[in-house]
Write an enzyme that holds these catalytic residues in place. Structure first.
Site, PDB file in Angstrom:
ATOM      1  N   ASN A  88      44.497  36.004  48.305  1.00 37.02           N
ATOM      2  CA  ASN A  88      44.388  34.826  49.172  1.00 37.02           C
ATOM      3  C   ASN A  88      45.735  34.136  49.340  1.00 37.02           C
ATOM      4  O   ASN A  88      46.178  33.899  50.464  1.00 37.02           O
ATOM      5  CB  ASN A  88      43.467  33.783  48.510  1.00 37.02           C
ATOM      6  CG  ASN A  88      42.068  33.825  49.068  1.00 37.02           C
ATOM      7  OD1 ASN A  88      41.731  34.699  49.861  1.00 37.02           O
ATOM      8  ND2 ASN A  88      41.254  32.876  48.649  1.00 37.02           N
ATOM      9  N   GLN A  98      38.099  28.571  32.694  1.00 36.98           N
ATOM     10  CA  GLN A  98      39.150  29.227  31.940  1.00 36.98           C
ATOM     11  C   GLN A  98      38.682  30.600  31.500  1.00 36.98           C
ATOM     12  O   GLN A  98      37.536  30.754  31.108  1.00 36.98           O
ATOM     13  CB  GLN A  98      39.415  28.403  30.687  1.00 36.98           C
ATOM     14  CG  GLN A  98      40.844  28.133  30.408  1.00 36.98           C
ATOM     15  CD  GLN A  98      40.995  27.292  29.143  1.00 36.98           C
ATOM     16  OE1 GLN A  98      40.018  26.982  28.477  1.00 36.98           O
ATOM     17  NE2 GLN A  98      42.204  26.954  28.824  1.00 36.98           N
ATOM     18  N   TYR A 136      26.050  40.305  40.030  1.00 36.44           N
ATOM     19  CA  TYR A 136      27.212  41.032  39.494  1.00 36.44           C
ATOM     20  C   TYR A 136      27.233  40.952  37.970  1.00 36.44           C
ATOM     21  O   TYR A 136      27.266  41.974  37.283  1.00 36.44           O
ATOM     22  CB  TYR A 136      28.483  40.425  40.082  1.00 36.44           C
ATOM     23  CG  TYR A 136      29.755  41.127  39.684  1.00 36.44           C
ATOM     24  CD1 TYR A 136      30.071  42.393  40.185  1.00 36.44           C
ATOM     25  CD2 TYR A 136      30.670  40.527  38.816  1.00 36.44           C
ATOM     26  CE1 TYR A 136      31.247  43.030  39.827  1.00 36.44           C
ATOM     27  CE2 TYR A 136      31.852  41.162  38.455  1.00 36.44           C
ATOM     28  CZ  TYR A 136      32.137  42.413  38.970  1.00 36.44           C
ATOM     29  OH  TYR A 136      33.299  43.050  38.612  1.00 36.44           O
TER      30      TYR A 136
END
Ligand SMILES: NC(=O)c1ccc[n+]([C@@H]2O[C@H](COP(=O)([O-])OP(=O)(O)OC[C@H]3O[C@@H](n4cnc5c(N)ncnc54)[C@H](O)[C@@H]3O)[C@@H](O)[C@H]2O)c1
Length: 320
Positions: A195, A281, A150
């Site tokens: 989720n 982060q 990706y």
């Protein structure tokens, strides 16, 4: 080929996906005629069902790793699975979609003289050593890991966009999208917002990976689409890449608590080990978007979460 109608013809690849379906909707509102192209790998008909009767909307099942011959004025290239569970399912196809797909769409843009926008990603920054990330940061990406199909696919697509511009003087735009959430997210994409909401609505444990102190920034889909359309329509010589995202950071624990409160769920929070290569982060520096596009996010997390929870509540009731 010249077109006798004054209506702008927009092609949206990945148009039946989460972001693509909202983009199609916005473009129709703006008076464009929209051709939605999707192979339905992660997209769904239900995302665009409400647009099928619209006189200016057309749907084409097509895989962008194969050439496409249509007449268009602008191309939004969004086709690509976007969450790790989906892009790692068939990593070779993921890279092909980003790279071969970009070549095909750039070829189409070249022939039709269309402006073309690439939906790139904050993943091009990898596990960043600079925080927050400005567009000038080149990234820290593992080229051989499970996320590379990706990350590197998207990086190569950016390269192709800029090389087509240098070589063929094409009219390109590149946006780097940071975590976005909202109605029509895939319920099983393993992304943290969906989720948590699905777990809370089903009364299941809410799973936090790591200790919950890692932060993410979340952009509501309406804000993101506004930024993307502004980028496409800006007539100045600003081609990007430009970060589009919400710089307000939350820890995973804060997000879980907000979801629990808004769903009024009794689910418990449980902790699991952090997956491989997960960046600790990520936060966009949106100074360029502010300056050139006069854009900044407006929807606060609470109101965005409320709308997203409402969507998932209905989806789970229908059971699809
Ligand atoms: N949602 C986010 O937070 C986010 C963040 C960064 C970048 N992006 C980028 O935005 C774009 C849209 O993401 P999304 O969240 O809507 O994901 P999504 O999975 O909902 O949408 C992607 C769409 O592309 C389609 N598709 C996949 N491969 C294809 C192919 N070869 N040919 C034709 N269609 C194909 C899928 O069926 C799906 O409808 C992606 O390019 C993604 O990388 C999204």
């Amino acid at each position: 080929m010249k077109h006798y109608s004054l209506q702008k013809r927009s092609l949206v690849t990945g148009g039946a996906g989460f972001l693509g379906s909202h983009l199609c909707e916005q473009l129709l509102k703006d008076g464009c005629s929209v051709l939605c192209v999707d192979n339905f790998f992660t997209g769904a008909r239900r995302n665009i069902e409400h647009l099928l009767g619209h006189p200016s909307f057309e749907l084409l099942r097509h895989d962008i790793t194969f050439p496409l011959y249509v007449e268009v004025d602008e191309i939004y290239n969004l086709a690509c699975p976007a969450s790790p569970v989906h892009y790692q399912f068939d990593p070779v196809q993921t890279t092909k979609t980003s790279v071969v797909g970009a070549v095909n769409m750039l070829g189409l843009a070249k022939r039709t003289k269309a402006r073309i926008l690439q939906a790139s990603t904050s993943e091009v920054y990898g596990d960043p050593s600079v925080h927050p990330q400005p567009e000038s940061y080149w990234g820290n990406v593992n080229p051989i890991g499970p996320r590379s199909c990706y990350d590197e696919g998207k990086r190569c697509a950016e390269t192709l966009f800029f090389d087509y511009r240098r070589q063929h003087r094409m009219d390109i735009r590149v946006v780097r999208i940071f975590n976005t959430y909202g109605p029509r997210m895939h319920p099983r994409d393993g992304r943290v917002v969906s989720n948590f909401i699905v777990q809370a609505l089903n009364g299941e444990d809410i799973t936090i990976y790591g200790d919950g102190t890692q932060t993410r920034s979340f952009c509501y889909v309406d804000d993101l689409i506004d930024g993307m359309v502004r980028m496409m329509n800006n007539e100045a010589d600003f081609i990007g890449p430009v970060n589009i995202g919400n710089p307000v950071e939350f820890t995973m624990l804060e997000l879980a608590q907000a979801v629990l409160e808004l769903t009024r769920s009794n689910s418990r929070i449980v902790y699991r080990e952090l997956p491989h290569d997960d960046p600790r982060q990520r936060q966009p520096d949106i100074a360029l978007a502010r300056e050139h596009l006069k854009w900044e996010p407006r929807v606060a997390l609470k109101s965005g979460l409320e709308r997203t929870i409402e969507y998932f509540r209905q989806l789970l009731q229908i059971g699809r």
